[in-house]
Design an enzyme around this catalytic site. Structure first.
Site, PDB file in Angstrom:
ATOM      1  N   ASP A 184       0.862  -1.174   0.000  1.00  0.00           N
ATOM      2  CA  ASP A 184       0.000   0.000   0.000  1.00  0.00           C
ATOM      3  C   ASP A 184       0.903   1.229   0.000  1.00  0.00           C
ATOM      4  O   ASP A 184       2.045   1.173   0.462  1.00  0.00           O
ATOM      5  CB  ASP A 184      -0.899  -0.024   1.237  1.00  0.00           C
ATOM      6  CG  ASP A 184      -1.985   1.029   1.197  1.00  0.00           C
ATOM      7  OD1 ASP A 184      -2.445   1.348   0.096  1.00  0.00           O
ATOM      8  OD2 ASP A 184      -2.351   1.542   2.255  1.00  0.00           O
ATOM      9  N   ASP A 241      -3.005  -1.326   5.515  1.00  0.00           N
ATOM     10  CA  ASP A 241      -3.460  -0.852   6.818  1.00  0.00           C
ATOM     11  C   ASP A 241      -4.968  -0.676   6.899  1.00  0.00           C
ATOM     12  O   ASP A 241      -5.504  -0.477   7.983  1.00  0.00           O
ATOM     13  CB  ASP A 241      -2.778   0.469   7.189  1.00  0.00           C
ATOM     14  CG  ASP A 241      -2.978   1.542   6.122  1.00  0.00           C
ATOM     15  OD1 ASP A 241      -3.776   1.316   5.189  1.00  0.00           O
ATOM     16  OD2 ASP A 241      -2.340   2.601   6.217  1.00  0.00           O
ATOM     17  N   ASP A 270      -7.733  -3.540   2.554  1.00  0.00           N
ATOM     18  CA  ASP A 270      -6.589  -4.412   2.325  1.00  0.00           C
ATOM     19  C   ASP A 270      -6.782  -5.813   2.904  1.00  0.00           C
ATOM     20  O   ASP A 270      -6.028  -6.729   2.573  1.00  0.00           O
ATOM     21  CB  ASP A 270      -5.333  -3.805   2.957  1.00  0.00           C
ATOM     22  CG  ASP A 270      -4.949  -2.477   2.348  1.00  0.00           C
ATOM     23  OD1 ASP A 270      -5.025  -2.364   1.114  1.00  0.00           O
ATOM     24  OD2 ASP A 270      -4.592  -1.549   3.096  1.00  0.00           O
TER      25      ASP A 270
END
Length: 907
Positions: free
Chosen positions: A336, A643, A647
């Site tokens: 990410d 996070d 995800d």
């Protein structure tokens, strides 16, 4: 259309309908809400607005499943065999090792199935709604489709809403979309193909209102919400085993079949020679016990546990033991962007004002850095137009900075936080400036107008309007600008747009600033005051900058042959610019794809795009999952970092899911195998080093333990076939396999990382646990061990006739050879050789290896010299000459070890 027909409309189509059409389809009164009777009917049809936690296994079942491993089958069988022959103490020892291994696994994985429960808690809240014409508050679980919800700053959105009213409404959807900046909402219908992050007329369950007010109709509740769909994706995701567990399963099953097959063959051949079946059964049992590496599971567990401890010291908390090794074998890291590769703190990096370009140093909200002109620090007092641009950003601002938890944090909008910090770098203090020019009135930011304005008065009574907003909104209202000296000049829109484009291509988010002088009598602001005659002050370009340490970590991963891919919900231009800064370049470019582009690709085209692409922007949660699955289908070992709630499915699907400990949601943490305590991509690189070191140490453990089993089993098998006295007894085998092996092998788990551990390419995911070269090594050392045991035993038996003495010397000679072999595969042995060659080398963990060797020697002395051990293990005490003989016959192990190390280096 009635509410009961709601399910005929696909969830992604609500944003495509007008507010009135949504209300009509759901049979809802926007001013009065639903009636109590209608609420009751809809609750019966649609159920409660909550996510159903996946039923978890009971603690007893989860504990018993820890025994469902082939290596533990071997231990259980070994214990059963010892119990069948009446050796209950030995059986208890073996079963004790099995129990300890299961307890450790149970503790490490006790929370592995609680991700859905965390998702459920993430959307529980109270909601303000309209019911029967009254404004009331109800728990979010009681909402039904068609309810009218009122939103205000600070609220958590209780369900998926189609917005029908919006006044300055901004919603933080970072946990769902990955977008780091709060989204400005409106109520206009959108194109049907708009992706999740661009549906600005929707508010999704679990997101937060950061500014303004709004009203929306509930269009989805519970598992029908976007958050609910994610929970279903997590349940549907394949629960993949890690490469280590897959390899150990295959290795253990193969070893088990071989042992049982040869033991059966031994029994049958012995009977064919005319031996009694009890004697042959005892021989078959002795062979099985000698071939089973009883100590291997325990030492493997210790090795992984040490890896866990080392990773924890480097900010990586491992929740599942096999994840230690898995990360070391990763071939792709899908990361990410926001907060992982970047600081998650908006930072002004470029300013254009007065016809000049300025750069700004420093990152994040720390008020440290300088404003540079032509790469030289400047005094803002000598640059009046720059000062005005900074003042505009500081005064036309509703946020502030706070220092808490040992870091600077913005309270309010991150963009406004960046404007405060850059003004501080120019030595402008907000408190002082607000005292000099107090605010009289404000026009809050509204998405319809794309600007914010404030009215101020200075000490001389001059009143000034400061405006900030989008370039398009500000520039069209400006007739003049200021030149370098602060004198009025005509605006050149084409030149300004060129500057904006240049900043945008660097991934910068650009805001424009302007001012306007008004009469001393004006006390209030109106939009009409902003329509014309503004003086353009300049541009400020900001970005969430990459972490410096993350840049170095990405380079280290790429040097180690690990692909790094960015998967984010952010804009593709911003993501691509960050990737370029971080060195994601492949063949001189960063290939980027958007979620909408991926959605339109055929399977083969998608696979190629995922293989070649480095950046995937504006992707939906199911697309993140699809990317991970596509990489896995190509045989890649995927590490996924993240996070947010969005995800979680991909974290669970990946071989190794890595969540952020600070900024990460509980959903992400519970779905992950590992948690970073510092939310830093650089810690992943450190964890990879430790993971690779753990794998090399595991190979050393296997290369050290299995040759002993090989030598023992060959000795027993050949002795049976030759109808000779067994050179080693089953109880003595158990001592060597459990006590001596563990004492000598555990130090290998403490071996430090090799200097070139991050210079090697990732091992192939298809590489078996026992490679061809490792099998040759094990076979060569096994043959030497067989010769040692068989030769010493027969020599002493024939020369002395003392069977217990022959057993003892055969065992001690084997241990002497093992000591030399242990040094040959350890870094301590290499350090000793380098010292002898005059090369100075430090070895930080020499004490552990030294203690292990000393412990093994002491145990062997007790084994042969203590009368109690002589009675238990049928051994005999040795004199000094006999000890020296055992040591000398073990010396040929040194040249053999040098030879096998040349063809199969373990470091």
């Amino acid at each position: 259309m009635t509410a009961t027909n709601q399910n005929t409309i696909q969830p992604q189509q609500w944003h495509n309908l007008s507010a009135s059409k949504v209300a009509q389809n759901l049979n809802t009164n926007l001013e009065a809400g639903l009636t109590p009777n209608e609420v009751t009917k809809r609750r019966e049809r649609f159920g409660a607005n909550e996510l159903k936690a996946k039923p978890g296994k009971s603690p007893l079942v989860r504990f018993l499943l820890q025994f469902n491993q082939p290596l533990l089958y071997i231990l259980i069988i070994a214990g059963a065999i010892k119990a069948l022959i009446g050796q209950w103490v030995n059986a208890g020892v073996i079963w004790g090792v099995t129990l300890i291994n299961a307890i450790i696994g149970f503790i490490q994985e006790s929370k592995a199935e609680s991700a859905i429960a965390a998702l459920a808690s993430s959307v529980e809240t109270n909601a303000t709604i309209l019911r029967n014409g009254q404004k009331v508050q109800f728990p979010s679980q009681e909402l039904v489709p068609g309810d009218v919800v009122l939103l205000a700053s600070g609220d958590k959105v209780p369900a998926d809403l189609r917005l029908v009213q919006s006044r300055n409404l901004q919603v933080n959807e970072s946990a769902l979309t990955g977008e780091s900046v709060a989204v400005e909402k409106n109520t206009q219908p959108l194109d049907q193909d708009a992706v999740l992050a661009e549906r600005i007329n929707m508010a999704y369950a679990g997101s937060f209102v950061t500014f303004g007010t709004g009203k929306g109709i509930v269009v989805a509740i519970g598992e029908a919400t976007e958050t609910g769909r994610i929970s279903q994706l997590m349940e549907q995701g394949t629960s993949l085993k890690t490469p280590l567990t897959r390899k150990f399963d295959k290795f253990s099953r193969t070893l088990l079949y071989i042992i049982l097959g040869i033991a059966t063959l031994t029994f049958a051949v012995g009977l064919g020679y005319g031996n009694s079946w009890p004697a042959m059964f005892e021989a078959a049992v002795a062979f099985a016990v000698s071939a089973i590496p009883e100590g291997l599971p325990a030492v493997v567990t210790v090795t992984l546990a040490i890896g866990v401890s080392r990773m924890a010291r480097r900010h990586a908390i491992v929740r599942k033991l096999p994840a230690v090794e898995t990360l070391g074998g990763a071939t792709v890291i899908c990361s990410d962007k926001t907060g992982t590769l970047t600081e998650n703190q908006m930072t002004v990096q470029a300013i254009y004002t007065g016809g000049e370009q300025y750069t700004v140093t420093g990152t994040g909200y720390i008020p440290e850095g300088e404003i540079l002109f032509q790469e030289q620090p400047i005094d803002w007092r000598n640059y009046p137009v720059l000062a005005e641009c900074l003042k505009a950003g500081l005064l036309c601002n509703d946020s502030h900075l706070e220092y808490k938890e040992e870091q600077w944090q913005v309270v309010g909008d991150p963009t406004e936080g960046a404007l405060i910090v850059v003004a501080n770098k120019g030595e402008l203090e907000r408190r002082t400036l607000e005292q000099e020019m107090p605010r009289l009135d404000t026009i809050p930011f509204e998405s319809e107008f794309q600007y914010m304005a404030t009215l101020h008065e200075d000490a001389s009574g001059v009143r000034t309007i400061y405006v900030k907003g989008s370039v398009e909104a500000i520039l069209k209202r400006c007739q003049q600008t200021l030149d370098t000296q602060g004198n009025p000049a005509s605006v050149d829109p084409e030149n300004i747009h060129q500057k904006v484009d240049a900043m945008a291509h660097q991934g910068l988010r650009v805001l424009a600033f302007a001012k306007k002088s008004v009469s001393a009598a004006q006390d209030e602001l109106d939009h009409a005051d902003i329509e014309a005659d503004l003086v353009f002050l300049g541009l400020q370009g900001m970005i969430d900058p990459p972490r410096a340490e993350a840049i170095a970590a990405v380079a280290a991963c790429q040097n180690a042959g690990i692909q790094v891919k960015m998967i984010t919900g952010d804009h593709v231009v911003t993501a691509q610019a960050i990737a370029e800064r971080m060195g994601f370049n492949q063949n001189g470019q960063v290939l980027a794809f958007t979620g909408s582009q991926l959605a339109q690709m055929e399977t083969s085209e998608l696979a190629t795009a995922i293989e070649d692409g480095a950046v995937f922007a504006r992707v939906a949660p199911e697309q993140k999952l699809r990317i991970v699955e596509a990489l896995q289908s190509k045989g890649e070992i995927v590490a996924m970092t993240g996070d947010g709630v969005n995800d979680a499915p991909a974290l669970k699907q990946a071989e190794i899911g890595i969540a952020m400990g600070g900024a990460g949601t509980e959903v992400a943490k519970e779905a992950a195998d590992m948690i970073l305590t510092d939310d830093n991509f650089a810690s992943i690189e450190a964890a990879i080093e430790e993971g690779r070191t753990v794998y090399r140490n595991l190979l050393k453990v296997i290369a050290f333990i299995l040759p002993v089993n090989g030598g023992e089993s060959m000795t027993i098998l050949i002795s049976v076939l030759l109808a000779r006295v067994l050179p080693i007894l089953s109880l003595q085998v158990l001592w060597l396999n459990m006590v001596n092996s563990i004492a000598m092998t555990v130090p290998l788990a403490f071996e430090p990382k090799s200097p070139h551990v991050m210079q090697c390419q990732p091992r192939s995911p298809r590489e078996p646990l026992l490679s061809r070269s490792l099998i040759k090594r094990i076979l060569a050392i096994s043959i030497f061990n067989w010769i040692l045991i068989f030769g010493v035993f027969e020599w002493m038996r024939q020369t002395t006739g003392d069977i217990p003495l022959a057993w003892t010397m055969a065992i001690q000679a084997l241990v002497a050879g093992r000591l030399f072999y242990l040094l040959s595969i350890s870094q301590l042995g290499m350090a000793i050789i380098n010292r002898l060659r005059g090369i100075r080398q430090t070895f930080s963990d020499a004490s552990v290896m030294g203690m292990g060797i000393a412990c093994a020697i002491i145990l062997q002395i007790i084994f042969s010299q203590w009368s109690l051990m002589n009675r238990l293990f049928a051994t005999a005490p040795l004199n000094l000459q006999q000890w020296l003989i055992c040591l000398l016959v073990g010396l040929p192990m040194i040249p053999l070890a040098i030879l096998v190390n040349r063809f199969d280096p373990l470091d």
